[in-house]
Design an enzyme around this catalytic site. Structure first.
Site, PDB file in Angstrom:
ATOM      1  N   GLU A 138       0.849  -1.206   0.000  1.00  0.00           N
ATOM      2  CA  GLU A 138       0.000   0.000   0.000  1.00  0.00           C
ATOM      3  C   GLU A 138       0.880   1.250   0.000  1.00  0.00           C
ATOM      4  OE1 GLU A 138      -1.621  -1.577   3.574  1.00  0.00           O
ATOM      5  OE2 GLU A 138      -0.866   0.080   4.782  1.00  0.00           O
ATOM      6  N   LYS A 140       2.795   4.625   1.069  1.00  0.00           N
ATOM      7  CA  LYS A 140       3.313   5.180   2.329  1.00  0.00           C
ATOM      8  C   LYS A 140       2.959   6.664   2.326  1.00  0.00           C
ATOM      9  CE  LYS A 140       7.500   5.381   5.151  1.00  0.00           C
ATOM     10  NZ  LYS A 140       7.316   6.753   5.567  1.00  0.00           N
ATOM     11  N   ASP A 142       2.545  10.435   3.110  1.00  0.00           N
ATOM     12  CA  ASP A 142       3.537  11.357   3.650  1.00  0.00           C
ATOM     13  C   ASP A 142       2.832  12.473   4.421  1.00  0.00           C
ATOM     14  OD1 ASP A 142       5.934  12.453   4.171  1.00  0.00           O
ATOM     15  OD2 ASP A 142       6.307  13.237   2.162  1.00  0.00           O
ATOM     16  N   TYR A 251      -4.488   2.916   8.236  1.00  0.00           N
ATOM     17  CA  TYR A 251      -3.861   1.766   7.586  1.00  0.00           C
ATOM     18  C   TYR A 251      -3.428   0.647   8.527  1.00  0.00           C
ATOM     19  CZ  TYR A 251      -0.050   4.888   8.892  1.00  0.00           C
ATOM     20  OH  TYR A 251       0.760   5.741   9.571  1.00  0.00           O
ATOM     21  N   LYS A 343      11.246   3.184   0.030  1.00  0.00           N
ATOM     22  CA  LYS A 343      11.258   4.646  -0.102  1.00  0.00           C
ATOM     23  C   LYS A 343      11.494   5.058  -1.556  1.00  0.00           C
ATOM     24  CE  LYS A 343      12.031   7.128   3.253  1.00  0.00           C
ATOM     25  NZ  LYS A 343      11.218   7.992   4.129  1.00  0.00           N
ATOM     26  N   CYS A 437      14.969  50.423  -2.826  1.00  0.00           N
ATOM     27  CA  CYS A 437      14.428  49.493  -3.828  1.00  0.00           C
ATOM     28  C   CYS A 437      15.512  49.150  -4.854  1.00  0.00           C
ATOM     29  CB  CYS A 437      13.225  50.135  -4.527  1.00  0.00           C
ATOM     30  SG  CYS A 437      12.617  49.124  -5.901  1.00  0.00           S
ATOM     31  N   CYS A 440      14.038  50.782  -8.420  1.00  0.00           N
ATOM     32  CA  CYS A 440      13.866  52.224  -8.658  1.00  0.00           C
ATOM     33  C   CYS A 440      14.645  53.097  -7.662  1.00  0.00           C
ATOM     34  CB  CYS A 440      12.387  52.586  -8.646  1.00  0.00           C
ATOM     35  SG  CYS A 440      11.673  52.551  -6.989  1.00  0.00           S
ATOM     36  N   CYS A 455       8.628  48.547  -1.478  1.00  0.00           N
ATOM     37  CA  CYS A 455       8.878  49.780  -2.201  1.00  0.00           C
ATOM     38  C   CYS A 455       7.506  50.423  -2.375  1.00  0.00           C
ATOM     39  CB  CYS A 455       9.496  49.473  -3.569  1.00  0.00           C
ATOM     40  SG  CYS A 455       9.521  50.922  -4.630  1.00  0.00           S
ATOM     41  N   CYS A 460       7.076  52.462  -9.602  1.00  0.00           N
ATOM     42  CA  CYS A 460       8.249  51.582  -9.690  1.00  0.00           C
ATOM     43  C   CYS A 460       8.040  50.599 -10.842  1.00  0.00           C
ATOM     44  CB  CYS A 460       8.416  50.848  -8.364  1.00  0.00           C
ATOM     45  SG  CYS A 460       9.670  49.576  -8.391  1.00  0.00           S
TER      46      CYS A 460
HETATM   47  S1  IVH Z   1       2.397   0.820   9.036  1.00  0.00           S
HETATM   48  C1  IVH Z   1       3.555  -0.973  13.103  1.00  0.00           C
HETATM   49  N1  IVH Z   1       1.486   1.815   6.806  1.00  0.00           N
HETATM   50  O1  IVH Z   1       5.406   5.816   7.971  1.00  0.00           O
HETATM   51  C2  IVH Z   1       3.494  -0.472  11.710  1.00  0.00           C
HETATM   52  N2  IVH Z   1       2.869   3.201   8.147  1.00  0.00           N
HETATM   53  O2  IVH Z   1       8.285   5.820   8.311  1.00  0.00           O
HETATM   54  C3  IVH Z   1       2.901   0.847  11.614  1.00  0.00           C
HETATM   55  N3  IVH Z   1       3.177   5.470   7.252  1.00  0.00           N
HETATM   56  O3  IVH Z   1       5.410   5.568  11.471  1.00  0.00           O
HETATM   57  C4  IVH Z   1       3.171   1.559  10.367  1.00  0.00           C
HETATM   58  N4  IVH Z   1       1.939   5.198   5.445  1.00  0.00           N
HETATM   59  O4  IVH Z   1       3.562   7.015  10.324  1.00  0.00           O
HETATM   60  C5  IVH Z   1       2.246   2.036   7.891  1.00  0.00           C
HETATM   61  N5  IVH Z   1       0.564   2.563   4.806  1.00  0.00           N
HETATM   62  C6  IVH Z   1       1.300   2.794   5.894  1.00  0.00           C
HETATM   63  C7  IVH Z   1       1.921   4.028   6.129  1.00  0.00           C
HETATM   64  C8  IVH Z   1       2.722   4.194   7.275  1.00  0.00           C
HETATM   65  C9  IVH Z   1       2.678   6.052   6.154  1.00  0.00           C
HETATM   66  C10 IVH Z   1       4.055   6.148   8.218  1.00  0.00           C
HETATM   67  C11 IVH Z   1       3.815   5.806   9.667  1.00  0.00           C
HETATM   68  C12 IVH Z   1       5.127   5.236  10.150  1.00  0.00           C
HETATM   69  C13 IVH Z   1       6.094   5.865   9.204  1.00  0.00           C
HETATM   70  C14 IVH Z   1       7.404   5.133   9.143  1.00  0.00           C
END
Ligand code: IVH
Length: 699
Positions: A138, A140, A142, A251, A343, A437, A440, A455, A460
């Site tokens: 799934e 990650k 941000d 999640y 990542k 400025c 001018c 300014c 200007c």
């Molecule tokens: S699972 C015990 N699933 O990424 C496992 N984390 O860099 C709990 N994060 O601390 C984490 N998307 O805040 C999980 N689909 C996802 C996520 C996710 C973002 C974050 C989360 C975690 C951090 C680690």
């Protein structure tokens, strides 16, 4: 969460409620059916915030919401904790108490390439004793992580991650996030208490709007949506949290108590359960596959689509799907052994601050722009970065010659995250702000309450050019093929001296310039002529009234039939408008009482630029949209859905909320679903593409 049958019933009830809004006994109707009304609002919040597919317009939702609110105000004894009105936060929170998570919020192990994943999979297989493992993959997300606890189906508490063991209790702010249900039927799964983890985000378009507003107010913007989501969760003005349109993806279920065994046994099953209960889990984004090869293929493919998503992700998370196996594999003190983050390529890079240029904007604001050693980040080469104002330079502790960390997330403009003071050699120099400025030479001025030096010379050159550039820009009058370079060129050559001058260009003279063939001249002329009928809100935004961004411009456009009416508004009247506070009202008032500005408006009108409200204009014009009903479904590519809907209304058409024989046109974008299927069965509905729709619009 809602099947077709329930959806139909709820939608029919909605229509009924909306039809009886003006009934004399409406309050009695509410008294007898208050839970029905609440359920309707919950249903439409779900369609809007979870499914992203609303069935009613914002205005219809507001009408029902206000009805419930009014009833509850008159009958406070009948308010329930999970009523949709109870999200509304008022006042200030004094502090966020510390609370302990039921289970520590661990981090994730990181991987950066296919080899890392293969290695991790090998260890996972050793630990589990299996030849092949089923994984759930799934995004990650941000953002900022949160935990939610529900007890007996009610949201009981929410907290930030903190140090992983103890976080800040932010329940009141979390209630502002519309995709977090205030109650959910965990009891259907035999669950009494449950702790869920997730990530709070601001989607890219809301983030841009929010940052634009900050920039408009002279406040340095956030470097990325993550920082702004994290900051938003901890602000003490709860109503402001609501205004920031946060979203939450849930999640992970970290803990639950139960009296039976009716719960899912896989992670993907848990995500399905959360989705069914009304949470925005990554059910639609997840992929369940066996074997690491397919995982690798998927994460690499997903990375290529990263920029097309509406929210930021910084990687993917691979999780062992079987919960019993997760339990068996256990965890270290830092991360679970059953999950790993993949990542994506970093959008941060280090560079060197070489020098600072000072630019003058259309409001006279002098902005320092750092020249940096060229560095590739997030797919582009960055050589300069705005460093906003003197205070920002101090806060970030920036010096000439510093090594700096920069970030460019998605289409956000690059920002300096920090400087590395520990790497200084002693040769770094302090950044001095000019007192006059740079264009001018006029003395600069800084009002006490502001962070920006300005300014104040109205003549200007820099300001005049920037005002014209703003007027023709994409979000303003959108005069394509004009652009910044042409504005500068024409200005320097004396062919353009102010905004009305755009409509008085000497095309013969321009035709003599190198690079201006007949075709480009024709395009330019057509674009300029076309802009005369732009909607009023674009003109208002284009005028560059201080603190008036494109959202406020839309609000203002809706207040009048003709722009000139603003000369009769008092500051108090202006403050009645949504999102218009004292400062913004003052600025608008001053703009419409300035002799030079009024003269400019007069000139523009004489040159054929409409100052009229589009709705009125459409009513008298005879566009193919007039009197027709429209509905949009699926993802539009060229237009934002809200803009497309606005176009319909501006041109005398009407937006309807569902497919029925009353619908004339269904405009179909990508991934259209049930609405398209339904429309195909009704022969009178014309099913058209986004392109067909655009062709219907008057030029
Ligand atoms: S699972 C015990 N699933 O990424 C496992 N984390 O860099 C709990 N994060 O601390 C984490 N998307 O805040 C999980 N689909 C996802 C996520 C996710 C973002 C974050 C989360 C975690 C951090 C680690």
């Amino acid at each position: 969460m809602y099947n077709n049958e329930q959806t139909k019933i709820l939608q029919a009830q909605t229509t009924e409620w909306l039809a009886s809004m003006n009934a004399k006994n409406i309050i009695e109707i509410v008294a007898l059916n208050i839970e029905t009304l609440r359920n309707l609002l919950r249903f439409h919040e779900y369609r809007y915030y979870i499914e992203n597919d609303p069935l009613i317009t914002d205005r219809e939702y507001d009408t029902l919401y206000k009805l419930l609110e009014k009833f509850e105000q008159e009958n406070p004894g009948l308010i329930t904790a999970d009523s949709p009105t109870q999200r509304v936060g008022k006042g200030l929170v004094s502090s966020f108490p510390k609370v302990q998570h039921l289970v520590p919020m661990l981090s994730l192990e990181n991987s950066y390439n296919a080899a890392d994943l293969v290695d991790w999979d090998r260890k996972a297989k050793e630990l589990s004793g299996l030849a092949d493992i089923e994984y759930c993959v799934e995004p990650k997300f941000d953002g900022a992580s949160i935990s939610l606890i529900y007890e007996n189906d009610q949201l009981y508490r929410s907290a930030t991650r903190g140090d992983g063991v103890v976080g800040d209790e932010i329940t009141i702010n979390t209630k502002q996030i519309k995709s977090v249900p205030l109650s959910a039927k965990f009891s259907n799964y035999g669950i009494e208490q449950i702790e869920i983890r997730g990530e709070v985000l601001i989607n890219k378009s809301n983030f841009k709007k929010f940052n634009d507003k900050l920039i408009e107010e002279g406040i340095p913007p956030f470097a990325n949506p993550r920082n702004s989501a994290a900051g938003s969760l901890r602000i003490k003005d709860t109503a402001e949290v609501g205004r920031r349109n946060l979203e939450a993806f849930l999640y992970h279920v970290s803990y639950f108590t139960t009296t039976n065994t009716a719960q899912p046994t896989t992670h993907s099953g848990m995500l399905e359960m959360l989705w069914t209960l009304g949470f925005r889990s990554p059910k639609k984004e997840m992929l369940v596959v066996k074997g690491i090869d397919k995982v690798i293929q998927h994460v690499e493919e997903f990375e290529t689509r990263r920029d097309t998503l509406p929210y930021e992700i910084d990687g993917m998370v691979v999780k062992v799907n079987d919960l019993a196996l997760q339990e068996k594999m256990g965890m270290t003190s830092h991360h679970p052994r059953w999950a790993i983050a993949f990542k994506f390529k970093a959008r941060q890079a280090t560079s060197k601050l070489l020098g600072v240029n000072f630019q003058v904007g259309r409001t006279g604001a002098v902005t320092p722009v750092a020249r940096i050693e060229a560095v590739a980040v997030g797919g582009v080469t960055v050589t300069s970065i705005s460093i906003h104002n003197e205070e920002y330079i101090r806060e970030k502790d920036l010096m000439l010659g510093d090594t700096i960390l920069i970030e460019r997330s998605g289409d956000v403009i690059p920002q300096i995250v920090k400087s590395f003071a520990e790497l200084r050699t002693g040769s770094e120099e302090v950044i001095h702000f000019p007192t006059t400025c740079p264009v001018c030479g006029h003395q600069l001025f800084k009002p006490e309450e502001e962070a920006v030096w300005r300014c104040i010379n109205i003549n200007c050159t820099a300001q005049i050019v920037e005002r014209i550039i703003h007027f023709v820009s994409k979000d303003a009058m959108d005069i394509k093929s004009f652009g910044e370079a042409n504005v500068r060129k024409f200005y320097e050559l004396g062919l353009l001296k102010d905004v009305p001058g755009i409509y008085q260009l000497n095309y013969e003279a321009i035709g003599q310039l190198p690079g201006f063939g007949k075709k480009s001249l024709d395009n330019l002329q057509a674009a300029i002529a076309g802009s005369k009928l732009q909607p009023l809100h674009r003109l208002i935004y284009g005028l560059g009234i201080r603190y008036v961004g494109d959202t406020t411009a839309k609000t203002l456009a809706n207040l009048v039939d003709d722009l000139k009416e603003f000369t009769d508004f008092t500051e108090e009247q202006l403050q009645q408008a949504e999102d218009v506070g004292v400062k913004v009202a003052g600025s608008i008032y001053r703009f419409f009482h300035d002799v030079e500005n009024l003269h400019t408006l007069k000139q523009l009108e004489a040159l054929g630029i409409s100052l009229k409200n589009q709705k009125k204009r459409a009513a008298i014009s005879d566009t193919p949209l007039a009197g027709q009903t429209f509905l949009f479904t699926g993802t539009l590519i060229q237009l934002k859905r809200s803009d497309a809907e606005a176009k319909v209304e501006e041109n005398g058409g009407k937006i309807v909320s569902g497919v029925s024989s009353k619908l004339n046109y269904l405009v179909v974008g990508d991934d259209a679903g049930s609405k398209l299927e339904k429309a195909k069965k009704i022969q009178t509905i014309k099913i058209i593409s986004e392109e067909d729709f655009i062709k219907m619009l008057p030029v």
